[in-house]
Design a protein around this motif. Structure first.
Motif: not given
Lengths: 123, 189
Positions: B62-69, B99-104
């Motif tokens: 999701s972090a790569s495909v959808l973005g951070v929010i 949160l920290v992990s997905s932000l990074a």
């Protein structure tokens, strides 16, 4: 499908090596070990593990736990938390080891006599 | 070298229904994975509570495909489910770690850098997840002694991150099948 890229391996191995080296440097010192029991963030009891006999310490709070000490070691004997991670930690006896019951907010940390980490309450 | 996971993103403005559907699917998968790994036998090695982090697979995707929010949303919902099953403390733990992990991981993906591949990003994600949780417990329960466990958590973070990275790579085609990028008319690869 190549799995690890070059920098992935460098990162992974670098981290592992640094951590392993750190583990070697922080060696458990023999000698007096003191177990510190904290409840809700404040240290309530310091036990000299080398001088203590078999003893159980019940702690009654929102989640009751029972701590047991034996010859040079300490553990959570029982706890009424759902996951029982604390009990499953088993005996700890060396400086640096910690057992925590999160729901009960009780923790046991073992410090050496000459521990360099700052104590919140010094004896 | 790895190819990037997707170009371009599936964004909200592209196609609201697809976006929402994909977000819902991924959230459900994250929840399912976190429940699944709770059922797996725990290895009470040095630090009990070290988890395999299977839901990081979904978080990373999701972090790569959808973005951070949107990824934050997935983490929030997944942590809420975890917290309701295991206790309030675990909600906060899971939330901050996630949160920290997905932000990074989002930052790393956004940078489009050439050096670290999926494995490296997965490792960093797991690592930060573990360390954040450790730091939080140390802070909340006032146990500076927990910091001794940093090396152990780093090593287990690297190992677990590699495992989840491997699983991620193997299941990437399946994950991609869930959402077809309509801007470029070709399958997200």
């Amino acid at each position: 499908m190549r799995f690890f890229g070059r920098w992935d391996i460098i990162l992974a191995l670098g981290l592992i090596i640094i951590s392993a080296a750190t583990l070697f440097l922080i060696n458990a010192n023999s000698g007096k070990t003191i177990a510190v029991i904290s409840i809700d963030g404040s240290q309530t009891e310091r036990i000299n593990l080398t001088a203590v006999k078999n003893r159980t310490i019940p702690i009654n709070g929102a989640v009751p736990v029972v701590i047991e000490t034996d010859n040079g070691r300490i553990r959570f004997l029982s706890a009424e938390c759902p996951d029982k991670l604390c009990v499953r930690t088993g005996w700890i006896s060396k400086a640096g080891q910690t057992a925590v019951c999160l729901p009960a907010r009780v923790s046991i940390t073992i410090t050496g006599a000459d521990d360099k980490l700052p104590d919140i309450i010094t004896e | 070298m790895d190819t990037p996971i997707s170009k371009p993103y599936i964004s909200f403005s592209d196609s609201k229904p697809r976006f929402i559907a994909l977000l819902g699917l991924l959230t459900a998968q994250a929840i399912a994975l976190s429940i699944l790994e709770a059922l797996l036998p725990q290895l009470p090695g040095l630090v009990p509570g070290v988890k395999l982090g299977l839901s990081n697979i979904v978080t990373m995707y999701s972090a790569s495909v959808l973005g951070v929010i949107p990824t934050f949303f997935i983490v929030l919902v997944k942590s809420a489910v975890s917290g309701s099953l295991r206790g309030g403390m675990y909600f906060i733990l899971s939330l901050t770690g996630g949160l920290v992990s997905s932000l990074a991981m989002s930052i790393l993906f956004k940078l489009k850098q050439e050096k670290l591949g999926l494995m490296g990003i997965s490792i960093i994600g797991s690592l930060l997840h573990n360390l954040t949780q450790l730091g939080l417990v140390a802070l909340l329960l006032n146990i500076p002694g927990l910091l001794y466990y940093i090396p152990v958590l780093v090593i287990s973070g690297v190992v677990m991150g590699s495992v989840t990275g491997l699983i991620f790579k193997c299941t990437l085609p399946l994950l991609n099948k869930q959402g077809v990028c309509i801007r470029s008319r070709r399958e997200v690869r």
